[in-house]
Design a protein around this motif. Structure first.
Motif, PDB file in Angstrom:
ATOM      1  N   GLN A 295       1.288  -0.071  -4.700  1.00  0.00           N
ATOM      2  CA  GLN A 295       0.279  -0.872  -5.385  1.00  0.00           C
ATOM      3  C   GLN A 295       0.796  -1.243  -6.778  1.00  0.00           C
ATOM      4  O   GLN A 295       1.476  -0.456  -7.433  1.00  0.00           O
ATOM      5  CB  GLN A 295      -1.026  -0.080  -5.521  1.00  0.00           C
TER       6      GLN A 295
ATOM      7  N   SER B 284       4.389  -3.474   1.282  1.00  0.00           N
ATOM      8  CA  SER B 284       4.520  -2.403   2.273  1.00  0.00           C
ATOM      9  C   SER B 284       5.982  -2.171   2.625  1.00  0.00           C
ATOM     10  O   SER B 284       6.813  -3.089   2.534  1.00  0.00           O
ATOM     11  CB  SER B 284       3.735  -2.753   3.542  1.00  0.00           C
TER      12      SER B 284
ATOM     13  N   SER C 123       0.242  -5.587  -3.639  1.00  0.00           N
ATOM     14  CA  SER C 123       0.899  -4.444  -2.993  1.00  0.00           C
ATOM     15  C   SER C 123       2.004  -4.945  -2.076  1.00  0.00           C
ATOM     16  O   SER C 123       1.937  -6.069  -1.565  1.00  0.00           O
ATOM     17  CB  SER C 123      -0.109  -3.616  -2.185  1.00  0.00           C
TER      18      SER C 123
ATOM     19  N   SER D   9       3.126   2.111   1.072  1.00  0.00           N
ATOM     20  CA  SER D   9       2.582   0.950   0.368  1.00  0.00           C
ATOM     21  C   SER D   9       2.663   1.214  -1.130  1.00  0.00           C
ATOM     22  O   SER D   9       2.303   2.303  -1.597  1.00  0.00           O
ATOM     23  CB  SER D   9       1.135   0.697   0.780  1.00  0.00           C
TER      24      SER D   9
END
Length: 322
Positions: free
Chosen positions: A215, A201, A199, A213
């Motif tokens: 993923q 951010s 992931s 965020s």
């Protein structure tokens, strides 16, 4: 046998990675090295090293004792040199640490020039992508690319770098358009172990206070900056690195920066040194030599990156609208 002398033998053996190497470094026989270590163990009353015919390993007590030994030796050296004052010319071994890529691409050439200018100073350059305790590991000065938290060190700010998302024009021409961080989930990701494996951010979007965020399941995970850059240049996917990692590739248009307006604020770059260490002539000399060169380097990188960012967005929009 002098205890301080035995401590120097002990720490040299750890630095050199062997008793024979320590003997060569100090100009002593293997028997003399063994006697010094035996004296030290007898003095403290515990086993410091588990020795075999080919190698040794620190005991638990030895690990704790090594930290203190490095600190004591460093402080004694500092006291001697400070007492000598202006009469003391830079000399001895200077120990520097830096992240691997920054050390190879930025700092090494400066160190080479410094050694040319100060032939009585030798340098140990430790390139490590992990946090290092300067005092515990006997480091004189460090290049740090991070927000600093330890106020016990003296810090000299050199500039700043940005975390950037980048991909090659070839990749971008054959994959879906990227307009916001969420779009990255649809793409092949080349992940660096210390930039986020599954992931990434981003700061909050406009009108929100919640960080974003993204993923993903990376296509490729690598712990080498050079490996990530090379794979991205070849069009294998999108990667996240510091801007200085890809300065050359940006200038050659081999990579483009994406989502520049969605990135976190810049990360500061400092030279740091333990309190009082800059009073040691070899450390002071290196700081005076390196700081203006490093400031100029990171300033130039920031200007180049800003130019690239201003030029990239229009080009990408044109390609994606055809």
């Amino acid at each position: 046998m002098d205890r301080i002398d035995a401590m120097k033998v002990f720490t040299t053996a750890l630095e050199e990675g062997g008793l024979r190497k320590a003997g060569r470094k100090l100009g002593r026989s293997p028997a003399a090295i063994s006697r010094a270590l035996a004296f030290l163990e007898a003095h403290v009353g515990v086993t410091l090293l588990h020795r075999t015919t080919r190698s040794f390993k620190l005991s638990e007590a030895g690990e704790r004792y090594a930290i203190v030994c490095r600190r004591v030796i460093s402080e004694l050296e500092e006291a001697d040199l400070v007492a000598a004052g202006e009469r003391s010319a830079p000399r001895g071994t200077l120990t520097i640490t830096a992240p691997v890529a920054a050390g190879e691409d930025v700092l090494r050439s400066i160190v080479d020039a410094f050694m040319d200018a100060y032939p009585t100073v030798s340098v140990r350059l430790l390139l490590l992508d992990r946090p290092v305790s300067l005092i515990d590991e006997g480091i004189d000065i460090a290049l740090r690319i991070a927000h600093l938290t330890d106020s016990t060190h003296v810090a000299i700010r050199l500039g700043e770098v940005r975390r950037v998302i980048a991909a090659s024009p070839r990749y971008l021409s054959t994959h879906p358009k990227i307009e916001e961080p969420a779009d990255l989930a649809k793409h092949k990701i080349i992940a660096m172990t210390h930039f986020g494996i599954d992931s990434w951010s981003f700061p909050p979007g406009k009108g929100s206070s919640i960080p974003r965020s993204v993923q993903f399941s990376p296509r490729f995970v690598v712990n080498s900056v050079r490996g990530a850059v090379a794979s991205a240049v070849e069009g294998r996917g999108i990667t996240r690195l510091f801007s200085y990692h890809i300065a050359e590739q940006l200038s050659q248009a081999a990579l483009e920066i994406l989502l520049a307006e969605d990135e976190h604020s810049a990360v500061p770059v400092h030279l740091i040194s333990p309190q009082g260490r800059l009073a040691v002539p070899k450390v002071r000399a290196f700081a005076d030599f390196a700081v203006p060169r490093l400031k100029a380097h990171f300033s130039r990188l920031a200007i180049d990156a800003a130019k690239q960012q201003r030029g990239i967005q229009p080009r990408r929009e044109k390609v994606s609208s055809d």
